[in-house]
Enzyme design. Sequence first.
Site, PDB file in Angstrom:
ATOM      1  N   ASN A  48      -0.191 114.389   6.827  1.00 11.40           N
ATOM      2  CA  ASN A  48      -0.096 115.031   8.143  1.00 11.40           C
ATOM      3  C   ASN A  48      -0.064 113.999   9.271  1.00 11.40           C
ATOM      4  O   ASN A  48      -0.206 114.350  10.439  1.00 11.40           O
ATOM      5  CB  ASN A  48      -1.289 115.961   8.384  1.00 11.40           C
ATOM      6  CG  ASN A  48      -1.346 117.070   7.360  1.00 11.40           C
ATOM      7  OD1 ASN A  48      -0.348 117.694   7.072  1.00 11.40           O
ATOM      8  ND2 ASN A  48      -2.528 117.295   6.796  1.00 11.40           N
ATOM      9  N   HIS A 134      -5.808 129.439   8.410  1.00 10.76           N
ATOM     10  CA  HIS A 134      -6.507 128.366   7.693  1.00 10.76           C
ATOM     11  C   HIS A 134      -7.931 128.781   7.312  1.00 10.76           C
ATOM     12  O   HIS A 134      -8.582 129.550   8.025  1.00 10.76           O
ATOM     13  CB  HIS A 134      -6.555 127.148   8.622  1.00 10.76           C
ATOM     14  CG  HIS A 134      -6.995 125.878   7.980  1.00 10.76           C
ATOM     15  ND1 HIS A 134      -8.282 125.402   8.075  1.00 10.76           N
ATOM     16  CD2 HIS A 134      -6.305 124.968   7.242  1.00 10.76           C
ATOM     17  CE1 HIS A 134      -8.364 124.251   7.434  1.00 10.76           C
ATOM     18  NE2 HIS A 134      -7.195 123.957   6.927  1.00 10.76           N
ATOM     19  N   GLU A 177      -2.980 130.441  13.939  1.00 11.29           N
ATOM     20  CA  GLU A 177      -2.439 129.083  14.030  1.00 11.29           C
ATOM     21  C   GLU A 177      -1.142 129.174  14.826  1.00 11.29           C
ATOM     22  O   GLU A 177      -0.508 130.228  14.842  1.00 11.29           O
ATOM     23  CB  GLU A 177      -2.131 128.538  12.620  1.00 11.29           C
ATOM     24  CG  GLU A 177      -3.365 128.365  11.769  1.00 11.29           C
ATOM     25  CD  GLU A 177      -3.060 127.927  10.331  1.00 11.29           C
ATOM     26  OE1 GLU A 177      -2.130 127.136  10.125  1.00 11.29           O
ATOM     27  OE2 GLU A 177      -3.766 128.394   9.435  1.00 11.29           O
ATOM     28  N   SER A 181      -0.054 125.957   8.486  1.00 11.70           N
ATOM     29  CA  SER A 181      -0.194 124.692   7.764  1.00 11.70           C
ATOM     30  C   SER A 181       0.522 124.660   6.425  1.00 11.70           C
ATOM     31  O   SER A 181       0.944 123.605   5.979  1.00 11.70           O
ATOM     32  CB  SER A 181      -1.671 124.366   7.572  1.00 11.70           C
ATOM     33  OG  SER A 181      -2.288 125.350   6.775  1.00 11.70           O
ATOM     34  N   ASP A 206      -4.792 127.818  17.132  1.00  7.75           N
ATOM     35  CA  ASP A 206      -5.094 126.556  16.445  1.00  7.75           C
ATOM     36  C   ASP A 206      -3.798 125.740  16.368  1.00  7.75           C
ATOM     37  O   ASP A 206      -2.876 126.095  15.626  1.00  7.75           O
ATOM     38  CB  ASP A 206      -5.639 126.891  15.052  1.00  7.75           C
ATOM     39  CG  ASP A 206      -5.953 125.638  14.229  1.00  7.75           C
ATOM     40  OD1 ASP A 206      -5.622 124.525  14.680  1.00  7.75           O
ATOM     41  OD2 ASP A 206      -6.519 125.801  13.131  1.00  7.75           O
ATOM     42  N   HIS A 209      -1.231 121.611  13.645  1.00  8.36           N
ATOM     43  CA  HIS A 209       0.020 120.976  13.203  1.00  8.36           C
ATOM     44  C   HIS A 209       1.070 120.919  14.308  1.00  8.36           C
ATOM     45  O   HIS A 209       2.208 120.543  14.054  1.00  8.36           O
ATOM     46  CB  HIS A 209       0.572 121.697  11.977  1.00  8.36           C
ATOM     47  CG  HIS A 209      -0.347 121.597  10.807  1.00  8.36           C
ATOM     48  ND1 HIS A 209      -0.367 120.501   9.984  1.00  8.36           N
ATOM     49  CD2 HIS A 209      -1.332 122.427  10.378  1.00  8.36           C
ATOM     50  CE1 HIS A 209      -1.299 120.676   9.064  1.00  8.36           C
ATOM     51  NE2 HIS A 209      -1.909 121.831   9.282  1.00  8.36           N
ATOM     52  N   LYS A 240      -4.514 114.667  12.477  1.00 11.85           N
ATOM     53  CA  LYS A 240      -3.148 114.793  11.945  1.00 11.85           C
ATOM     54  C   LYS A 240      -2.219 113.902  12.768  1.00 11.85           C
ATOM     55  O   LYS A 240      -2.288 112.687  12.631  1.00 11.85           O
ATOM     56  CB  LYS A 240      -2.788 116.274  11.881  1.00 11.85           C
ATOM     57  CG  LYS A 240      -3.616 116.898  10.758  1.00 11.85           C
ATOM     58  CD  LYS A 240      -3.647 118.373  10.661  1.00 11.85           C
ATOM     59  CE  LYS A 240      -4.533 118.756   9.467  1.00 11.85           C
ATOM     60  NZ  LYS A 240      -5.016 120.129   9.506  1.00 11.85           N
TER      61      LYS A 240
HETATM   62  C1  LIG Z   1      -6.282 120.636   8.888  1.00 10.98           C
HETATM   63  C2  LIG Z   1      -6.517 121.918   9.608  1.00 10.98           C
HETATM   64  C3  LIG Z   1      -7.729 122.174  10.227  1.00 10.98           C
HETATM   65  C4  LIG Z   1      -8.922 121.286  10.038  1.00 10.98           C
HETATM   66  O1  LIG Z   1      -8.810 120.142  10.806  1.00 10.98           O
HETATM   67  P1  LIG Z   1      -9.650 118.847  10.369  1.00 10.98           P
HETATM   68  O2  LIG Z   1      -9.692 118.045  11.612  1.00 10.98           O
HETATM   69  O3  LIG Z   1      -8.884 118.235   9.259  1.00 10.98           O
HETATM   70  O4  LIG Z   1     -10.992 119.326   9.945  1.00 10.98           O
HETATM   71  C5  LIG Z   1      -7.837 123.318  10.980  1.00 10.98           C
HETATM   72  N1  LIG Z   1      -6.818 124.177  11.113  1.00 10.98           N
HETATM   73  C6  LIG Z   1      -5.639 123.981  10.499  1.00 10.98           C
HETATM   74  C7  LIG Z   1      -4.552 124.953  10.673  1.00 10.98           C
HETATM   75  C8  LIG Z   1      -5.461 122.848   9.723  1.00 10.98           C
HETATM   76  O5  LIG Z   1      -4.313 122.667   9.073  1.00 10.98           O
END
Ligand SMILES: *Cc1c(COP(=O)(O)O)cnc(C)c1O
Length: 393
Positions: A48, A134, A177, A181, A206, A209, A240
């Site tokens: 990522n 997620h 999201e 993801s 969220d 990504h 990421k």
């Molecule tokens: C990776 C991810 C998270 C968690 O983030 P980290 O900083 O790795 O704990 C939260 N939401 C989504 C959609 C993710 O892909």
Amino acid sequence: MTGLDDSLGPRLVHLDARHLRRSLKTISSGPGPRVRINGREVLQFSSNDYLGLATDDRLKRATADAVSHFGCGAGSSRLVGGTTELHATLEAALAELKATEACLVFASGYHANIGVVSALSGAGDIIFSDERNHASLVDGCRLSRASVEVYRHRDVEHLGELLSSASGNGQRLIVTETVFSMEGDVAPLQELVKLAQRWDAWLVVDEAHATGVFGEHGGGLVEELGLAQDIDVQIGTLGKALGSMGAFVAGSRLLVDWLTNTARSFIYTTALSPPAVAAALAAVKVVRSDPARRQRLWTNVERMRLGLVDHGFSLGNSRSPILPLLVGDDERALNFSAELLKQGIFVPAIRPPTVPVGMSRLRIVPTASHSRADVDMALHAFVAAGRISRVIE
Ligand SMILES: *Cc1c(COP(=O)(O)O)cnc(C)c1O
């Protein structure tokens, strides 16, 4: 009485028999287009680290400076002395990137998601959650003790029905999201904003990504669609595209004040370490000032996407650097991944419970630091391995 190992052993064997057992692959290099696995260099297409910032010299220098000035660890939680000037500066930079009043840095995206959802809802409230959200958002819903209505993936009609038939005077929260993801598709944000306004719901998105990847300044899909003023809560990770670790929540000053006082995963954990904060701060500067890097990412993504589709692979509705090559069967996905590794390409198989049963896949992610030749070499391997494992004809 059964001993711990006597009980866990057979359970793991059972997972194995269903091709669902997971194990760690140890990598003896930093993340990047090329990684060393078992002493052998392979091309990685699963990270990522979209912009290749995790190993960028500017981030490394910022990290080294922070270590010499502040040391390695924050030493305590944010409220008990763990907040350095670096944390405050990063929060200001992220609020600017996100075009919000304020921002709060968390130890990880997982912490941010469970903290935000459970701080904004409780018993008597209703959370409307996309079915592909997620695990950290799902866990936030569970922790909150609110009731949860799961709507079909990206289905605003279904969400509208659930909102209109929900009863009670509890707070309503819509949680999604922006870039999913495991699917690489995007949420219908404009419609979600309208539904949230119509039904008096708070909208929590969220951007894990999307941060650094979408938007003129890399602010995310919310920036790209010009919706910063219409969305109550924006979450993003620093782990990421921003190449470090940690996460942030952006919104109003009062939101940040409330989270500082009530988000348990913010309060009861050690503050993000100064070097991680410094790396993220350097990354925000790069993301804002270097759109060419984003362009390189998208050029690689388009080349890979067209090549895969041309060869008959199915990529769902991906609109992002996440290209889910759908396989279906768990064992076949594992075989595909193993065959690819033989050919020097590292892309692990993603299986349930990360994705729904019967929807195992290879999640392919080209980055800004791959070369055109890397992408072409991978395409060649995908076709060869795809034939051997009978994913394509
Ligand atoms: C990776 C991810 C998270 C968690 O983030 P980290 O900083 O790795 O704990 C939260 N939401 C989504 C959609 C993710 O892909």
